[in-house]
Design an enzyme around this catalytic site. Sequence first.
Site, PDB file in Angstrom:
ATOM      1  N   GLU A  58       0.853  -1.342   0.140  1.00  0.00           N
ATOM      2  CA  GLU A  58       0.074   0.050  -0.115  1.00  0.00           C
ATOM      3  C   GLU A  58       0.803   1.437   0.091  1.00  0.00           C
ATOM      4  O   GLU A  58       1.613   1.407   0.873  1.00  0.00           O
ATOM      5  CB  GLU A  58      -1.093   0.125   1.210  1.00  0.00           C
ATOM      6  CG  GLU A  58      -1.870   1.283   1.181  1.00  0.00           C
ATOM      7  CD  GLU A  58      -2.989   1.587   2.285  1.00  0.00           C
ATOM      8  OE1 GLU A  58      -2.714   0.976   3.258  1.00  0.00           O
ATOM      9  OE2 GLU A  58      -3.941   2.147   2.009  1.00  0.00           O
ATOM     10  N   ASP A  83       4.210   4.997   4.248  1.00  0.00           N
ATOM     11  CA  ASP A  83       3.864   6.345   4.255  1.00  0.00           C
ATOM     12  C   ASP A  83       5.085   7.198   5.112  1.00  0.00           C
ATOM     13  O   ASP A  83       5.689   6.602   5.727  1.00  0.00           O
ATOM     14  CB  ASP A  83       2.334   6.874   4.938  1.00  0.00           C
ATOM     15  CG  ASP A  83       1.687   7.949   4.400  1.00  0.00           C
ATOM     16  OD1 ASP A  83       2.177   8.874   4.612  1.00  0.00           O
ATOM     17  OD2 ASP A  83       0.569   7.696   3.554  1.00  0.00           O
ATOM     18  N   ASP A 132      -2.319  12.006  -3.286  1.00  0.00           N
ATOM     19  CA  ASP A 132      -2.549  13.489  -3.405  1.00  0.00           C
ATOM     20  C   ASP A 132      -2.675  14.069  -4.839  1.00  0.00           C
ATOM     21  O   ASP A 132      -1.967  13.744  -5.495  1.00  0.00           O
ATOM     22  CB  ASP A 132      -1.261  14.059  -2.548  1.00  0.00           C
ATOM     23  CG  ASP A 132      -0.824  13.607  -1.462  1.00  0.00           C
ATOM     24  OD1 ASP A 132      -1.423  14.284  -0.392  1.00  0.00           O
ATOM     25  OD2 ASP A 132       0.075  12.767  -1.125  1.00  0.00           O
ATOM     26  N   LYS A 136      -2.850  21.980  -8.982  1.00  0.00           N
ATOM     27  CA  LYS A 136      -2.809  22.950  -9.921  1.00  0.00           C
ATOM     28  C   LYS A 136      -1.588  22.521 -11.015  1.00  0.00           C
ATOM     29  O   LYS A 136      -0.865  21.626 -10.711  1.00  0.00           O
ATOM     30  CB  LYS A 136      -1.726  23.889  -8.913  1.00  0.00           C
ATOM     31  CG  LYS A 136      -2.462  24.785  -7.920  1.00  0.00           C
ATOM     32  CD  LYS A 136      -1.673  25.579  -7.152  1.00  0.00           C
ATOM     33  CE  LYS A 136      -2.459  26.421  -5.969  1.00  0.00           C
ATOM     34  NZ  LYS A 136      -1.672  26.805  -4.834  1.00  0.00           N
ATOM     35  N   ASP A 168     -10.735  10.744  -5.759  1.00  0.00           N
ATOM     36  CA  ASP A 168     -12.161  11.488  -5.675  1.00  0.00           C
ATOM     37  C   ASP A 168     -12.126  12.725  -6.593  1.00  0.00           C
ATOM     38  O   ASP A 168     -13.171  13.593  -6.168  1.00  0.00           O
ATOM     39  CB  ASP A 168     -12.935  11.672  -4.313  1.00  0.00           C
ATOM     40  CG  ASP A 168     -12.054  12.265  -3.164  1.00  0.00           C
ATOM     41  OD1 ASP A 168     -11.046  12.967  -3.755  1.00  0.00           O
ATOM     42  OD2 ASP A 168     -12.472  12.491  -2.091  1.00  0.00           O
ATOM     43  N   THR A 200     -12.141   5.040   4.310  1.00  0.00           N
ATOM     44  CA  THR A 200     -11.166   5.690   5.389  1.00  0.00           C
ATOM     45  C   THR A 200     -11.932   6.982   5.838  1.00  0.00           C
ATOM     46  O   THR A 200     -12.863   7.401   5.006  1.00  0.00           O
ATOM     47  CB  THR A 200      -9.895   5.933   4.822  1.00  0.00           C
ATOM     48  OG1 THR A 200      -9.803   6.753   3.652  1.00  0.00           O
ATOM     49  CG2 THR A 200      -9.151   4.607   4.426  1.00  0.00           C
ATOM     50  N   PHE A 202     -10.320   9.612   5.409  1.00  0.00           N
ATOM     51  CA  PHE A 202     -10.192  10.605   3.921  1.00  0.00           C
ATOM     52  C   PHE A 202     -11.213  10.586   3.287  1.00  0.00           C
ATOM     53  O   PHE A 202     -11.877  11.613   2.808  1.00  0.00           O
ATOM     54  CB  PHE A 202      -8.820  10.361   3.462  1.00  0.00           C
ATOM     55  CG  PHE A 202      -8.487  11.254   2.474  1.00  0.00           C
ATOM     56  CD1 PHE A 202      -7.644  12.518   2.641  1.00  0.00           C
ATOM     57  CD2 PHE A 202      -8.796  10.978   1.136  1.00  0.00           C
ATOM     58  CE1 PHE A 202      -7.575  13.415   1.456  1.00  0.00           C
ATOM     59  CE2 PHE A 202      -8.616  11.676   0.209  1.00  0.00           C
ATOM     60  CZ  PHE A 202      -7.857  12.973   0.552  1.00  0.00           C
ATOM     61  N   GLU A 203     -11.656   9.424   2.812  1.00  0.00           N
ATOM     62  CA  GLU A 203     -12.682   9.096   1.832  1.00  0.00           C
ATOM     63  C   GLU A 203     -14.163   9.791   2.301  1.00  0.00           C
ATOM     64  O   GLU A 203     -14.773  10.450   1.626  1.00  0.00           O
ATOM     65  CB  GLU A 203     -12.811   7.702   1.556  1.00  0.00           C
ATOM     66  CG  GLU A 203     -14.148   7.496   0.451  1.00  0.00           C
ATOM     67  CD  GLU A 203     -14.138   6.321  -0.142  1.00  0.00           C
ATOM     68  OE1 GLU A 203     -13.366   5.143   0.482  1.00  0.00           O
ATOM     69  OE2 GLU A 203     -15.023   5.940  -1.025  1.00  0.00           O
TER      70      GLU A 203
HETATM   71  C1  LIG Z   1      -4.846  11.959   0.655  1.00  0.00           C
HETATM   72  S1  LIG Z   1      -3.879  10.835   1.768  1.00  0.00           S
HETATM   73  C2  LIG Z   1      -5.025   9.190   1.561  1.00  0.00           C
HETATM   74  C3  LIG Z   1      -4.347   8.350   2.506  1.00  0.00           C
HETATM   75  C4  LIG Z   1      -5.199   6.818   2.715  1.00  0.00           C
HETATM   76  N1  LIG Z   1      -4.787   6.274   1.369  1.00  0.00           N
HETATM   77  C5  LIG Z   1      -6.542   7.023   2.642  1.00  0.00           C
HETATM   78  O1  LIG Z   1      -7.254   6.604   1.716  1.00  0.00           O
HETATM   79  O2  LIG Z   1      -7.221   7.417   3.634  1.00  0.00           O
HETATM   80  C6  LIG Z   1      -2.385  10.321   0.765  1.00  0.00           C
HETATM   81  C7  LIG Z   1      -1.532   9.755   1.584  1.00  0.00           C
HETATM   82  O3  LIG Z   1      -0.605   9.399   0.646  1.00  0.00           O
HETATM   83  C8  LIG Z   1       0.876   9.445   1.181  1.00  0.00           C
HETATM   84  N2  LIG Z   1       2.366   9.498  -0.087  1.00  0.00           N
HETATM   85  C9  LIG Z   1       1.868  10.298  -0.897  1.00  0.00           C
HETATM   86  N3  LIG Z   1       2.954  10.013  -1.696  1.00  0.00           N
HETATM   87  C10 LIG Z   1       3.630   9.143  -1.140  1.00  0.00           C
HETATM   88  C11 LIG Z   1       4.764   8.272  -1.268  1.00  0.00           C
HETATM   89  N4  LIG Z   1       5.313   8.544  -2.393  1.00  0.00           N
HETATM   90  N5  LIG Z   1       5.414   7.527  -0.397  1.00  0.00           N
HETATM   91  C12 LIG Z   1       4.575   7.127   0.736  1.00  0.00           C
HETATM   92  N6  LIG Z   1       3.595   7.928   1.073  1.00  0.00           N
HETATM   93  C13 LIG Z   1       3.062   8.776   0.309  1.00  0.00           C
HETATM   94  C14 LIG Z   1       0.771  11.145   1.912  1.00  0.00           C
HETATM   95  O4  LIG Z   1       1.724  11.045   2.996  1.00  0.00           O
HETATM   96  C15 LIG Z   1      -0.541  10.800   2.530  1.00  0.00           C
HETATM   97  O5  LIG Z   1      -0.700  10.200   3.926  1.00  0.00           O
END
Ligand SMILES: C[S@@+](CC[C@H](N)C(=O)[O-])C[C@H]1O[C@@H](n2cnc3c(N)ncnc32)[C@H](O)[C@@H]1O
Length: 221
Positions: A58, A83, A132, A136, A168, A200, A202-203
């Site tokens: 993941e 993460d 993420d 932009k 989303d 989650t 976040f979702e």
């Molecule tokens: C918007 S959050 C979504 C978290 C989770 N997947 C959820 O659905 O609740 C995006 C997550 O991806 C992590 N992330 C983004 N790029 C990453 C990378 N290259 N390696 C590890 N984590 C990463 C960010 O730190 C963040 O915690």
Amino acid sequence: MEASPRPTARTFKPRRRRLGTERAAVYERLAPLFALAETGPVLDLVESFPDRRSIRLEIGSGNGDLASSFARSHPDVGLIAVDVHRPGIARLLADIDAFGLGNLRVVEGDALVFLDRLPDASIDEVWAFFPDPWPKNAQSHRRLVTSERMARIARVLKSGGSLRLATDVAAYAQQMRGVLAADPNFVRVEDERPTWRIETHFEREGRERGRAAVDLRAIRR
Ligand SMILES: C[S@@+](CC[C@H](N)C(=O)[O-])C[C@H]1O[C@@H](n2cnc3c(N)ncnc32)[C@H](O)[C@@H]1O
């Protein structure tokens, strides 16, 4: 047009790393036992996950909701949750300890760097749920789903394995479809939300603001 990939660009935002005193002590005790280092030699996954033939990765496990739930309901499947968000990693370490999750390991760091520790064709599924979106134009090179980054993910996937994505953000969903459809490493892209993908925090926040999730699954050639 898709921006050209910049290898030094990070796909994540800087995240809070500090933990409270109690959680920091738990983290210090458990990380040496259950965390894999972001960098180092190529891993022997049989050693990391004895008796588990299916291994999933993941990317961006966030606060750990899904990784914890999945690992508890699928004890026969190995899962590596990555993460940069230390509080989320600390929560997963605590869950591994509390629930005896021998099938879950964590990496605190950049998943794209950690990929170099994985052997070719060693992973059954790679997940990136709600990466993420970098909305932009000037930031679009930081999106996880670009052809260069998908090639690096494809290297570690077994033939017939799956890359599962969710977002989303409609424009990002369109980019995901375009990148995967054009990628010769993947044979098929379908819309499929796995039953085990819980909602989650976040979702849920996105849904409550009126955003609907799109789930995609691409099959490795
Ligand atoms: C918007 S959050 C979504 C978290 C989770 N997947 C959820 O659905 O609740 C995006 C997550 O991806 C992590 N992330 C983004 N790029 C990453 C990378 N290259 N390696 C590890 N984590 C990463 C960010 O730190 C963040 O915690």
